[in-house]
Design a protein around this motif. Structure first.
Motif, PDB file in Angstrom:
ATOM      1  N   ALA A 176      52.397  26.345  42.804  1.00 55.41           N
ATOM      2  CA  ALA A 176      52.912  27.694  43.042  1.00 55.41           C
ATOM      3  C   ALA A 176      53.055  28.495  41.753  1.00 55.41           C
ATOM      4  O   ALA A 176      52.969  29.729  41.769  1.00 55.41           O
ATOM      5  N   LEU A 177      53.254  27.818  40.635  1.00 52.71           N
ATOM      6  CA  LEU A 177      53.521  28.509  39.373  1.00 52.71           C
ATOM      7  C   LEU A 177      52.296  28.624  38.478  1.00 52.71           C
ATOM      8  O   LEU A 177      52.383  29.157  37.374  1.00 52.71           O
ATOM      9  N   SER A 178      51.153  28.151  38.950  1.00 45.37           N
ATOM     10  CA  SER A 178      49.952  28.181  38.113  1.00 45.37           C
ATOM     11  C   SER A 178      49.321  29.573  38.099  1.00 45.37           C
ATOM     12  O   SER A 178      49.679  30.442  38.886  1.00 45.37           O
ATOM     13  N   ALA A 179      48.332  29.749  37.231  1.00 46.26           N
ATOM     14  CA  ALA A 179      47.563  30.994  37.185  1.00 46.26           C
ATOM     15  C   ALA A 179      46.388  30.958  38.153  1.00 46.26           C
ATOM     16  O   ALA A 179      45.620  31.910  38.235  1.00 46.26           O
ATOM     17  N   ALA A 180      46.223  29.853  38.875  1.00 42.28           N
ATOM     18  CA  ALA A 180      45.280  29.722  39.996  1.00 42.28           C
ATOM     19  C   ALA A 180      43.871  30.187  39.658  1.00 42.28           C
ATOM     20  O   ALA A 180      43.312  31.050  40.326  1.00 42.28           O
ATOM     21  N   SER A 181      43.302  29.598  38.649  1.00 39.29           N
ATOM     22  CA  SER A 181      41.948  29.959  38.230  1.00 39.29           C
ATOM     23  C   SER A 181      41.010  28.770  38.399  1.00 39.29           C
ATOM     24  O   SER A 181      41.459  27.620  38.483  1.00 39.29           O
ATOM     25  N   ILE A 182      39.710  29.056  38.431  1.00 32.70           N
ATOM     26  CA  ILE A 182      38.722  27.997  38.608  1.00 32.70           C
ATOM     27  C   ILE A 182      37.489  28.309  37.779  1.00 32.70           C
ATOM     28  O   ILE A 182      37.091  29.469  37.659  1.00 32.70           O
ATOM     29  N   ARG A 183      36.921  27.279  37.164  1.00 29.71           N
ATOM     30  CA  ARG A 183      35.767  27.475  36.286  1.00 29.71           C
ATOM     31  C   ARG A 183      34.855  26.265  36.337  1.00 29.71           C
ATOM     32  O   ARG A 183      35.266  25.178  36.736  1.00 29.71           O
ATOM     33  N   LEU A 184      33.609  26.498  35.935  1.00 24.20           N
ATOM     34  CA  LEU A 184      32.649  25.411  35.763  1.00 24.20           C
ATOM     35  C   LEU A 184      32.368  25.159  34.287  1.00 24.20           C
ATOM     36  O   LEU A 184      31.627  24.236  33.955  1.00 24.20           O
ATOM     37  N   GLN A 185      32.938  25.975  33.423  1.00 30.49           N
ATOM     38  CA  GLN A 185      32.682  25.843  31.994  1.00 30.49           C
ATOM     39  C   GLN A 185      33.555  24.749  31.374  1.00 30.49           C
ATOM     40  O   GLN A 185      34.563  25.014  30.733  1.00 30.49           O
ATOM     41  N   ASN A 235      33.843  16.885  35.129  1.00 24.13           N
ATOM     42  CA  ASN A 235      34.748  18.007  35.357  1.00 24.13           C
ATOM     43  C   ASN A 235      34.028  19.170  36.039  1.00 24.13           C
ATOM     44  O   ASN A 235      34.601  19.851  36.895  1.00 24.13           O
ATOM     45  N   ILE A 236      32.791  19.406  35.663  1.00 24.31           N
ATOM     46  CA  ILE A 236      32.016  20.481  36.284  1.00 24.31           C
ATOM     47  C   ILE A 236      31.822  20.190  37.772  1.00 24.31           C
ATOM     48  O   ILE A 236      31.991  21.066  38.619  1.00 24.31           O
ATOM     49  N   ARG A 237      31.501  18.941  38.087  1.00 20.86           N
ATOM     50  CA  ARG A 237      31.266  18.573  39.482  1.00 20.86           C
ATOM     51  C   ARG A 237      32.550  18.665  40.310  1.00 20.86           C
ATOM     52  O   ARG A 237      32.523  19.085  41.474  1.00 20.86           O
ATOM     53  N   LEU A 238      33.673  18.258  39.729  1.00 15.33           N
ATOM     54  CA  LEU A 238      34.950  18.346  40.436  1.00 15.33           C
ATOM     55  C   LEU A 238      35.275  19.799  40.800  1.00 15.33           C
ATOM     56  O   LEU A 238      35.674  20.097  41.932  1.00 15.33           O
ATOM     57  N   SER A 239      35.101  20.703  39.852  1.00 16.54           N
ATOM     58  CA  SER A 239      35.417  22.100  40.113  1.00 16.54           C
ATOM     59  C   SER A 239      34.369  22.768  41.002  1.00 16.54           C
ATOM     60  O   SER A 239      34.696  23.659  41.787  1.00 16.54           O
ATOM     61  N   ALA A 240      33.111  22.351  40.902  1.00 16.58           N
ATOM     62  CA  ALA A 240      32.074  22.898  41.776  1.00 16.58           C
ATOM     63  C   ALA A 240      32.387  22.560  43.234  1.00 16.58           C
ATOM     64  O   ALA A 240      32.212  23.395  44.136  1.00 16.58           O
ATOM     65  N   PHE A 241      32.865  21.346  43.482  1.00 12.17           N
ATOM     66  CA  PHE A 241      33.288  20.956  44.824  1.00 12.17           C
ATOM     67  C   PHE A 241      34.441  21.860  45.281  1.00 12.17           C
ATOM     68  O   PHE A 241      34.482  22.316  46.425  1.00 12.17           O
ATOM     69  N   GLY A 242      35.368  22.133  44.344  1.00 11.01           N
ATOM     70  CA  GLY A 242      36.503  22.988  44.666  1.00 11.01           C
ATOM     71  C   GLY A 242      36.092  24.401  45.040  1.00 11.01           C
ATOM     72  O   GLY A 242      36.640  24.992  45.975  1.00 11.01           O
ATOM     73  N   VAL A 243      35.115  24.959  44.337  1.00 12.14           N
ATOM     74  CA  VAL A 243      34.638  26.311  44.646  1.00 12.14           C
ATOM     75  C   VAL A 243      34.068  26.371  46.060  1.00 12.14           C
ATOM     76  O   VAL A 243      34.373  27.277  46.840  1.00 12.14           O
ATOM     77  N   GLU A 244      33.233  25.407  46.397  1.00 10.25           N
ATOM     78  CA  GLU A 244      32.628  25.398  47.724  1.00 10.25           C
ATOM     79  C   GLU A 244      33.682  25.213  48.810  1.00 10.25           C
ATOM     80  O   GLU A 244      33.579  25.799  49.897  1.00 10.25           O
ATOM     81  N   PHE A 245      34.689  24.414  48.520  1.00 11.74           N
ATOM     82  CA  PHE A 245      35.787  24.225  49.481  1.00 11.74           C
ATOM     83  C   PHE A 245      36.510  25.554  49.710  1.00 11.74           C
ATOM     84  O   PHE A 245      36.777  25.935  50.856  1.00 11.74           O
TER      85      PHE A 245
END
Length: 343
Positions: free
Chosen positions: A34-43, A49-59
């Motif tokens: 709840a207190l995060s800046a709620a951002s997402i990146r592949l960089q 780490n790239i694959r983990l966040s790429a899965f998150g984007v598609e979700f």
């Protein structure tokens, strides 16, 4: 992490057993999510780490269609712009190669090209910048959390308002968890998804985890002349800024040597950071922010992996039925769908 794992076990995989999420703060008022800046990146600099966040984007993108219009996380794909000094040129180029190999499509601007693309940016002292042009941005954190929780509960997951205060262990197995309510829950498996408290919870089990709380203050600022369509900017100083409606969010990630230790119960914003560090850096990098004014601020804690600042995912090597899902060091929210699916 707890709700995402419960969701994947019950809703996605149809696990027939009992799944219980022990939640000490069901209001989430002090939760990292709840207190995060709620951002997402592949960089990132590592393929995993790239694959983990790429899965998150598609979700995130699939949520409205899968779970209804109320589950729209309002993903804003304006990207990250990560700036580098001349000394950071090699790292920028190395990361770019890794990211491209993993299917990310950042664009690197150097010298005059950076200034031409972002005319409002002061590029003095900057060699170049890497701009994520797709699958990067920010979203509504609570929509993700409430959707995961709602769907997990609809599939049979249980939520218990309590704190884990004791662990019953026989040899290499956890037999039960004892709660602050006095209840005892026998278990076939236990997962530590306690975020900033993960290290403290590990101590109950006699395990030393390299996970500590780190406090971060987020400032909400108003700037009448702020550039439109601005990406999330990460300055070499550790200062970052991104749009949020008619305002902007900003903060600072200190170098490791100057970071912590912190009291896990300290949620008081460090207002002096804005005056001493954040504002000067912002005004230097984006001159329009000279006229910025703080509207409000909040502080949150995240789980910092002192070993390498990456998530710890999987079964503990010394305990047959104990799993770890913590230590994400600031990028846990974006990686929660993939990390929990892996667990």
């Amino acid at each position: 992490m707890g709700s995402s794992t419960a969701f994947h076990l019950k809703h996605e995989l149809g696990f027939p057993g009992r799944v219980v999420v022990i939640e000490r703060d069901p209001t989430y008022a002090r939760a990292s999510t709840a207190l995060s800046a709620a951002s997402i990146r592949l960089q990132f600099s590592t393929p995993l780490n790239i694959r983990l966040s790429a899965f998150g984007v598609e979700f995130l993108k699939a949520m409205p269609k899968r779970f209804g219009p109320e589950a729209d996380p309002q993903l804003k794909e304006f990207g990250y712009l990560i700036l580098a000094t001349p000394e950071g040129r090699a790292t920028l180029e190395s990361n770019y190669r890794v990211q491209r190999a993993e299917g990310a499509r950042p664009v690197v601007y150097e010298g005059a090209a950076l200034k031409e693309r972002f005319a409002w940016l002061n590029t003095q002292g900057i060699h170049g910048g890497s701009h994520g042009t797709e699958r990067e941005g920010w979203f509504d954190a609570m929509t993700l959390l409430t959707t995961l929780k709602r769907m997990a509960r609809s599939a049979g997951a249980e939520y218990v308002h309590a704190e884990a205060t004791g662990i019953e262990r026989t040899g290499a197995r956890i037999e039960a968890v004892r709660l602050s309510t006095g209840e005892r829950i026998a278990c076939g498996a236990v997962m530590n998804a306690a975020g900033p408290s993960a290290g403290r919870l590990g101590m109950l089990m006699g395990i030393d985890l390299p996970v500590e709380p780190r406090k971060r203050t987020v400032f909400v600022i108003h700037c009448r002349e702020a550039p439109e369509g601005m990406p999330l900017i990460v300055d070499p100083s550790g200062v970052w800024v991104r749009p949020e409606g008619t305002h902007h969010l900003c903060g600072w990630s200190p170098e490791e040597a100057a970071d912590g230790p912190y009291d896990i119960d300290d949620f008081e914003p460090d207002h002096h950071i804005f005056e001493e560090i954040v504002w000067p850096a912002l005004a230097n990098r984006v001159p329009a922010f000279e006229a910025a004014k703080v509207v409000r601020a909040w502080a949150g804690q995240y789980e910092y992996n002192t070993l390498d600042q990456n998530g710890i995912i999987g079964r503990h090597p010394g305990l047959a039925n104990f799993y770890l899902c913590n230590g994400f060091s600031g990028h846990g929210l974006q990686q929660a769908p993939a990390a929990a699916r892996a667990i």
